[in-house]
Design a protein around this motif. Structure first.
Motif, PDB file in Angstrom:
ATOM      1  N   LYS A  70       0.878  -1.259  -0.161  1.00  0.00           N
ATOM      2  CA  LYS A  70      -0.027  -0.068  -0.111  1.00  0.00           C
ATOM      3  C   LYS A  70       1.065   1.381   0.012  1.00  0.00           C
ATOM      4  CE  LYS A  70      -3.640   2.415   2.481  1.00  0.00           C
ATOM      5  NZ  LYS A  70      -4.519   2.529   3.830  1.00  0.00           N
ATOM      6  N   GLN A  71       1.910   1.173   0.865  1.00  0.00           N
ATOM      7  CA  GLN A  71       2.770   2.319   1.097  1.00  0.00           C
ATOM      8  C   GLN A  71       3.567   2.746  -0.381  1.00  0.00           C
ATOM      9  OE1 GLN A  71       2.331   4.051   3.987  1.00  0.00           O
ATOM     10  NE2 GLN A  71       3.539   5.726   3.007  1.00  0.00           N
ATOM     11  N   LEU A  72       4.040   1.691  -1.249  1.00  0.00           N
ATOM     12  CA  LEU A  72       4.429   1.605  -2.301  1.00  0.00           C
ATOM     13  C   LEU A  72       3.602   2.446  -3.345  1.00  0.00           C
ATOM     14  CD1 LEU A  72       6.515  -1.746  -2.721  1.00  0.00           C
ATOM     15  CD2 LEU A  72       7.566   0.730  -2.506  1.00  0.00           C
ATOM     16  N   ALA A  73       2.478   1.756  -3.267  1.00  0.00           N
ATOM     17  CA  ALA A  73       1.388   2.498  -4.304  1.00  0.00           C
ATOM     18  C   ALA A  73       1.065   4.013  -3.886  1.00  0.00           C
ATOM     19  CB  ALA A  73       0.243   1.736  -4.223  1.00  0.00           C
ATOM     20  N   LEU A  74       1.126   4.324  -2.939  1.00  0.00           N
ATOM     21  CA  LEU A  74       0.744   5.741  -2.370  1.00  0.00           C
ATOM     22  C   LEU A  74       2.045   6.474  -2.931  1.00  0.00           C
ATOM     23  CD1 LEU A  74      -0.905   5.204   1.053  1.00  0.00           C
ATOM     24  CD2 LEU A  74      -2.041   5.656  -1.260  1.00  0.00           C
ATOM     25  N   ALA A  75       3.226   5.956  -2.842  1.00  0.00           N
ATOM     26  CA  ALA A  75       4.437   6.745  -3.174  1.00  0.00           C
ATOM     27  C   ALA A  75       4.641   6.730  -4.815  1.00  0.00           C
ATOM     28  CB  ALA A  75       5.591   5.853  -2.722  1.00  0.00           C
ATOM     29  N   VAL A  76       4.218   5.608  -5.511  1.00  0.00           N
ATOM     30  CA  VAL A  76       4.243   5.766  -7.045  1.00  0.00           C
ATOM     31  C   VAL A  76       3.222   6.456  -7.505  1.00  0.00           C
ATOM     32  CG1 VAL A  76       4.630   4.291  -8.965  1.00  0.00           C
ATOM     33  CG2 VAL A  76       5.612   3.634  -6.934  1.00  0.00           C
ATOM     34  N   GLY A  77       1.963   6.510  -7.209  1.00  0.00           N
ATOM     35  CA  GLY A  77       0.860   6.874  -7.529  1.00  0.00           C
ATOM     36  C   GLY A  77       0.956   8.501  -7.694  1.00  0.00           C
ATOM     37  N   PRO A  78       1.393   9.260  -6.737  1.00  0.00           N
ATOM     38  CA  PRO A  78       1.538  10.554  -7.298  1.00  0.00           C
ATOM     39  C   PRO A  78       2.477  10.977  -8.238  1.00  0.00           C
ATOM     40  CG  PRO A  78       0.998  10.343  -4.745  1.00  0.00           C
ATOM     41  CD  PRO A  78       1.278   8.936  -5.257  1.00  0.00           C
ATOM     42  N   ALA A  79       3.418  10.350  -7.923  1.00  0.00           N
ATOM     43  CA  ALA A  79       4.808  10.479  -9.021  1.00  0.00           C
ATOM     44  C   ALA A  79       4.348  10.326 -10.357  1.00  0.00           C
ATOM     45  CB  ALA A  79       5.860   9.593  -8.698  1.00  0.00           C
ATOM     46  N   VAL A  80       3.338   9.272 -10.615  1.00  0.00           N
ATOM     47  CA  VAL A  80       3.104   9.034 -12.043  1.00  0.00           C
ATOM     48  C   VAL A  80       1.775   9.675 -12.431  1.00  0.00           C
ATOM     49  CG1 VAL A  80       2.066   7.077 -13.644  1.00  0.00           C
ATOM     50  CG2 VAL A  80       3.812   6.742 -11.887  1.00  0.00           C
ATOM     51  N   GLY A  81       0.703   9.875 -11.496  1.00  0.00           N
ATOM     52  CA  GLY A  81      -0.390  10.488 -11.727  1.00  0.00           C
ATOM     53  C   GLY A  81      -0.266  12.034 -11.955  1.00  0.00           C
ATOM     54  N   GLY A  82       0.426  12.640 -10.837  1.00  0.00           N
ATOM     55  CA  GLY A  82       0.565  14.023 -10.896  1.00  0.00           C
ATOM     56  C   GLY A  82       0.874  14.654 -12.288  1.00  0.00           C
ATOM     57  N   PRO A  83       1.911  14.267 -12.685  1.00  0.00           N
ATOM     58  CA  PRO A  83       2.258  15.023 -14.167  1.00  0.00           C
ATOM     59  C   PRO A  83       1.361  14.583 -15.061  1.00  0.00           C
ATOM     60  CG  PRO A  83       4.362  14.014 -13.159  1.00  0.00           C
ATOM     61  CD  PRO A  83       3.035  13.394 -12.330  1.00  0.00           C
ATOM     62  N   MET A  84       0.884  13.355 -15.318  1.00  0.00           N
ATOM     63  CA  MET A  84      -0.221  13.181 -16.251  1.00  0.00           C
ATOM     64  C   MET A  84      -1.618  13.958 -16.090  1.00  0.00           C
ATOM     65  SD  MET A  84       0.186   8.789 -16.925  1.00  0.00           S
ATOM     66  CE  MET A  84      -1.070   9.126 -18.155  1.00  0.00           C
ATOM     67  N   GLY A  85      -2.022  13.871 -14.845  1.00  0.00           N
ATOM     68  CA  GLY A  85      -3.106  14.548 -14.528  1.00  0.00           C
ATOM     69  C   GLY A  85      -3.182  16.071 -15.012  1.00  0.00           C
ATOM     70  N   ALA A  86      -2.057  16.532 -14.783  1.00  0.00           N
ATOM     71  CA  ALA A  86      -1.883  18.063 -15.200  1.00  0.00           C
ATOM     72  C   ALA A  86      -1.687  18.453 -16.843  1.00  0.00           C
ATOM     73  CB  ALA A  86      -0.330  18.370 -14.315  1.00  0.00           C
ATOM     74  N   ALA A  87      -0.976  17.456 -17.128  1.00  0.00           N
ATOM     75  CA  ALA A  87      -0.703  17.910 -18.533  1.00  0.00           C
ATOM     76  C   ALA A  87      -1.267  16.645 -19.701  1.00  0.00           C
ATOM     77  CB  ALA A  87       0.743  17.628 -19.019  1.00  0.00           C
ATOM     78  N   LEU A  88      -1.537  15.555 -19.465  1.00  0.00           N
ATOM     79  CA  LEU A  88      -1.724  14.618 -20.534  1.00  0.00           C
ATOM     80  C   LEU A  88      -3.337  13.929 -19.937  1.00  0.00           C
ATOM     81  CD1 LEU A  88       1.387  12.386 -20.883  1.00  0.00           C
ATOM     82  CD2 LEU A  88       0.487  14.262 -22.160  1.00  0.00           C
ATOM     83  N   HIS A  89      -4.371  15.006 -20.443  1.00  0.00           N
ATOM     84  CA  HIS A  89      -5.595  14.877 -19.870  1.00  0.00           C
ATOM     85  C   HIS A  89      -6.246  13.319 -20.274  1.00  0.00           C
ATOM     86  CE1 HIS A  89      -5.462  19.590 -19.268  1.00  0.00           C
ATOM     87  NE2 HIS A  89      -4.935  18.753 -18.286  1.00  0.00           N
TER      88      HIS A  89
END
Length: 423
Positions: A349-368
């Motif tokens: 769970k902790q790994l997913a919570l660490a990787v999730g923002p790192a991947v999703g943050g840039p995608m959500g902001a620029a690659l809608h």
């Protein structure tokens, strides 16, 4: 069980006081800058990743209660240090103690719940824990928001002090608990025996490995996106105002609190893997609605309503998962490795919570568009993984209610069997 649940709720209440304001506190209130604030959040997460691989073995060797007491004290010291810190080294050290302590508390509390429950009551016990934790976090965040004042550092010191006290309250309540031997775990507590098997045995357990993979996808596609990718997507693509993000999170918590025990009645009579598969479909629908909010070119009112609905649907899925996934981890674990299984799943769970923002943050902001498509596919992947995992489980592991039905049938027929035998 009531004491354990109450202590967990109070510690969640303390966390709710500070977690939403940690970045603002370090960067602006203590004037240490955005870089230091980012480093503090990273240390908070990394500390959990460092200690979790060792906590499970400690729980199985010493029992969950001593480990919980140590973790609660560490978290309390970290929270108090954070409230008083004024320099970078002190803030970083405090974040490490707070992150490590709160991370270890999760598997320790989960193992205590396992010891105080049977296979038939475990589903309801974990659902209650999830309900109380969300209620505590929500109330803590609400009250904390009324106390904080960026112009007064003392208001944040008060918040962190309350959090520190809540951890000590958890330790005090836990210390008063006398753990029974669980009917599901003959022998109950470890008695100077080494926890056998270790990580090699866990990795050789195919059903548990599949559950860990499934868990990573679950947390990556939901919790890992809440305050990063989905928030960035909402503000950038859908034009959602920051205040609306708070409303969306409130809707998520409200659905969990209102629906938890209604959903529980449905879940208890169903196969666990089918319930998890249904969650994947619900979350896929949530991502489709999020896509409409940002890419549908509707009115701002419709986009806002769709975005809030996305968070609400995530909450419904979470309410279905809480009585399903955590009890399954416990039911898969051998008697001597309950702590290690709980810790391994907490680490995933902790790994997913660490990787999730790192991947999703840039995608959500620029690659809608690609962002929405990616997480629709991840959600459908949850359904596929859950159905595949069902093939590795016994009927009772997948549906514990079968064991209860079988025991009632045996109990009803025992007197007749005795009469026949005597005849």
């Amino acid at each position: 069980m009531r004491r354990i649940q109450a202590g967990g709720a109070l510690s969640a209440f303390g966390l709710g006081f500070t977690v939403p304001y940690l970045y603002v506190y370090v960067a602006q209130v203590r004037d240490l800058g955005a870089t230091t604030a980012g480093a503090v959040l990273a240390v908070f997460a990394m500390a959990a990743l460092v200690v979790l691989p060792f906590s499970g073995r400690a729980i199985d060797r010493r029992g969950p209660l001593p480990v919980l007491l140590v973790a609660a004290v560490l978290a309390s010291v970290g929270a108090l240090g954070m409230g008083l810190a004024g320099s970078v080294p002190t803030v970083v050290l405090s974040a490490a103690l707070l992150g490590a302590g709160t991370a270890v508390m999760q598997p320790a509390l989960a193992t205590m719940i396992v010891w105080c429950s049977s296979a038939s009551t475990r589903t309801r016990a974990f659902a209650t824990q999830f309900f109380l934790q969300n209620l505590g976090l929500g109330i803590g965040g609400l009250i904390g928001g009324q106390i904080v004042d960026e112009s007064r550092p003392s208001s944040f010191t008060l918040l962190f002090s309350i959090e520190a006290v809540m951890f000590l309250v958890l330790a005090g309540i836990a210390a008063s608990v006398r753990l029974p031997g669980s009917p599901a775990l003959p022998g109950g507590r470890p008695e100077n025996t080494e926890a056998k098997g270790g990580m090699r045995a866990l990795l050789g357990h195919k059903a548990m490995v599949q559950l860990c993979v499934l868990g990573f996808v679950l947390f990556f596609a939901c919790y890992g996106q809440f305050e990063s990718g989905l928030a960035a997507y909402g503000t950038e693509a859908a034009g959602i105002k920051p205040a609306t993000l708070g409303m969306a999170l409130a809707a998520n918590t409200a659905v969990i609190v209102v629906a938890q025990f209604v959903v529980l009645r449905f879940v208890e009579r169903r196969r666990r893997t089918r319930v998890i598969a249904a969650v994947g479909l619900i979350w896929a629908a949530a991502w489709v609605i999020a896509g409409y909010a940002g890419l549908g070119h509707g009115s701002q009112t419709m986009a806002t309503a769709a975005f809030i609905s996305t968070y609400a649907l995530f909450g419904l899925g979470e309410a279905m998962l809480s009585p399903t996934v955590a009890p399954l981890v416990a039911d898969l674990a051998p008697e001597s490795m309950v702590g290690q299984y709980n810790s391994a799943f907490a680490l995933v769970k902790q790994l997913a919570l660490a990787v999730g923002p790192a991947v999703g943050g840039p995608m959500g902001a620029a690659l809608h568009g690609p962002y929405i498509v990616t997480f629709i596919l991840f959600s459908l992947g949850i359904t596929v993984l859950a159905l595949r995992m069902g093939r590795q489980l016994t009927p009772v592991q997948d549906q514990p209610s079968l064991a209860a039905k079988a025991s009632r049938v045996v109990a009803q027929h025992k007197p007749e069997q005795r009469v026949e035998a005597s005849a």
